[in-house]
Design a protein around this motif. Sequence first.
Motif, PDB file in Angstrom:
ATOM      1  N   GLY A  48     -88.554 -33.117  33.090  1.00  0.00           N
ATOM      2  CA  GLY A  48     -88.396 -34.156  34.117  1.00  0.00           C
ATOM      3  C   GLY A  48     -86.816 -34.209  34.851  1.00  0.00           C
ATOM      4  N   ASN A  49     -86.014 -33.474  34.270  1.00  0.00           N
ATOM      5  CA  ASN A  49     -84.626 -33.072  34.605  1.00  0.00           C
ATOM      6  C   ASN A  49     -84.698 -32.377  35.762  1.00  0.00           C
ATOM      7  OD1 ASN A  49     -83.940 -34.859  32.787  1.00  0.00           O
ATOM      8  ND2 ASN A  49     -83.457 -33.555  31.244  1.00  0.00           N
ATOM      9  N   LYS A  50     -83.541 -32.610  36.526  1.00  0.00           N
ATOM     10  CA  LYS A  50     -83.386 -31.343  37.908  1.00  0.00           C
ATOM     11  C   LYS A  50     -82.202 -30.330  37.106  1.00  0.00           C
ATOM     12  CE  LYS A  50     -84.192 -34.756  41.581  1.00  0.00           C
ATOM     13  NZ  LYS A  50     -83.827 -35.381  42.675  1.00  0.00           N
ATOM     14  N   PRO A  51     -82.660 -29.217  37.766  1.00  0.00           N
ATOM     15  CA  PRO A  51     -81.547 -28.188  37.546  1.00  0.00           C
ATOM     16  C   PRO A  51     -80.175 -28.419  37.779  1.00  0.00           C
ATOM     17  CG  PRO A  51     -83.058 -27.534  39.056  1.00  0.00           C
ATOM     18  CD  PRO A  51     -83.761 -28.768  38.819  1.00  0.00           C
ATOM     19  N   GLY A  52     -79.144 -28.153  37.020  1.00  0.00           N
ATOM     20  CA  GLY A  52     -77.968 -28.036  37.402  1.00  0.00           C
ATOM     21  C   GLY A  52     -77.479 -26.773  38.030  1.00  0.00           C
ATOM     22  N   PRO A  53     -75.943 -26.686  38.115  1.00  0.00           N
ATOM     23  CA  PRO A  53     -75.401 -25.357  38.307  1.00  0.00           C
ATOM     24  C   PRO A  53     -76.036 -24.105  37.588  1.00  0.00           C
ATOM     25  CG  PRO A  53     -73.699 -26.649  37.402  1.00  0.00           C
ATOM     26  CD  PRO A  53     -74.794 -27.350  37.495  1.00  0.00           C
ATOM     27  N   ALA A  54     -76.435 -23.283  38.471  1.00  0.00           N
ATOM     28  CA  ALA A  54     -76.980 -22.007  37.969  1.00  0.00           C
ATOM     29  C   ALA A  54     -76.165 -21.078  36.743  1.00  0.00           C
ATOM     30  CB  ALA A  54     -77.420 -21.111  38.983  1.00  0.00           C
ATOM     31  N   GLY A  55     -76.527 -20.929  35.729  1.00  0.00           N
ATOM     32  CA  GLY A  55     -75.780 -20.082  34.880  1.00  0.00           C
ATOM     33  C   GLY A  55     -74.553 -20.764  34.351  1.00  0.00           C
ATOM     34  N   VAL A  56     -74.475 -22.242  34.208  1.00  0.00           N
ATOM     35  CA  VAL A  56     -73.315 -22.948  33.601  1.00  0.00           C
ATOM     36  C   VAL A  56     -74.265 -23.711  32.304  1.00  0.00           C
ATOM     37  CG1 VAL A  56     -71.845 -24.700  34.086  1.00  0.00           C
ATOM     38  CG2 VAL A  56     -72.256 -23.165  35.910  1.00  0.00           C
ATOM     39  N   GLU A  57     -73.462 -23.615  31.308  1.00  0.00           N
ATOM     40  CA  GLU A  57     -74.090 -24.781  30.069  1.00  0.00           C
ATOM     41  C   GLU A  57     -73.758 -25.861  30.649  1.00  0.00           C
ATOM     42  OE1 GLU A  57     -75.498 -25.440  26.525  1.00  0.00           O
ATOM     43  OE2 GLU A  57     -75.258 -23.547  27.209  1.00  0.00           O
ATOM     44  N   SER A  58     -74.654 -27.001  29.848  1.00  0.00           N
ATOM     45  CA  SER A  58     -74.586 -28.294  30.126  1.00  0.00           C
ATOM     46  C   SER A  58     -74.352 -29.243  28.842  1.00  0.00           C
ATOM     47  CB  SER A  58     -75.912 -28.727  30.949  1.00  0.00           C
ATOM     48  OG  SER A  58     -76.996 -28.388  29.982  1.00  0.00           O
ATOM     49  N   VAL A  59     -74.023 -28.694  27.860  1.00  0.00           N
ATOM     50  CA  VAL A  59     -73.672 -29.263  26.626  1.00  0.00           C
ATOM     51  C   VAL A  59     -72.432 -29.228  26.343  1.00  0.00           C
ATOM     52  CG1 VAL A  59     -74.205 -29.555  24.161  1.00  0.00           C
ATOM     53  CG2 VAL A  59     -76.042 -28.876  25.896  1.00  0.00           C
ATOM     54  N   VAL A  60     -71.443 -30.235  26.168  1.00  0.00           N
ATOM     55  CA  VAL A  60     -70.059 -30.254  25.566  1.00  0.00           C
ATOM     56  C   VAL A  60     -70.236 -30.792  24.072  1.00  0.00           C
ATOM     57  CG1 VAL A  60     -67.904 -31.620  25.593  1.00  0.00           C
ATOM     58  CG2 VAL A  60     -69.286 -31.367  27.677  1.00  0.00           C
ATOM     59  N   TYR A  61     -69.508 -29.841  23.290  1.00  0.00           N
ATOM     60  CA  TYR A  61     -69.619 -30.070  21.715  1.00  0.00           C
ATOM     61  C   TYR A  61     -68.308 -30.944  21.232  1.00  0.00           C
ATOM     62  CZ  TYR A  61     -73.861 -27.249  21.802  1.00  0.00           C
ATOM     63  OH  TYR A  61     -75.211 -26.786  21.961  1.00  0.00           O
ATOM     64  N   PHE A  62     -68.473 -31.511  20.150  1.00  0.00           N
ATOM     65  CA  PHE A  62     -67.288 -32.281  19.694  1.00  0.00           C
ATOM     66  C   PHE A  62     -67.043 -32.019  18.163  1.00  0.00           C
ATOM     67  CE2 PHE A  62     -68.646 -34.580  23.363  1.00  0.00           C
ATOM     68  CZ  PHE A  62     -67.688 -35.054  24.059  1.00  0.00           C
TER      69      PHE A  62
END
Length: 175
Positions: free
Chosen positions: A60-74
Amino acid sequence: MKKILLSMAFVAVLAGCASGVKLDEVQVEDRTGSSVANNSNSGAANVSSLNARDVAGLNGNKPGPAGVESVVYFDYDSFSIKSESQAMLEAHARFLREDRTRKAALEGHTDERGGREYNLGLGQKRSEAVRRALVALGVNDAQLEAVSYGKEKPASTGSDEAAFAKNRRAEIAYR
């Protein structure tokens, strides 16, 4: 006199129930109701060949920028954004600046170690750190919503360091 004593007893009971845990005054938003079920990653386990952007569309989420990861790791017990996430955050900031009507939920997560309340606070700090970074890159704060899931929605169910590292994250989900 009875009313005064009863009032004082009530106040004493409420004071005794207060938590002594300090989380640097972080607002914690617990979204474990039916709205969370709509954003579940349960479909992701069955679709291993899709990338994160495609799986986001299934949830149900909309796509973000193409080819770009969407997770920041800590790192463990940290909410500091690592330098290797900078380019990814810049790409998301450009994407959000291009269309000011786009909205993103910044979902903070933790590994399973620690108590529920602590992990909700740490997850909130992680999502807020990503929000602050995007705002510093020119994104309108009204486009962003920082939420915490704590340890409630693990990306990996293992109990080793590799699984813990995958769970210490903040995800950028477009709505």
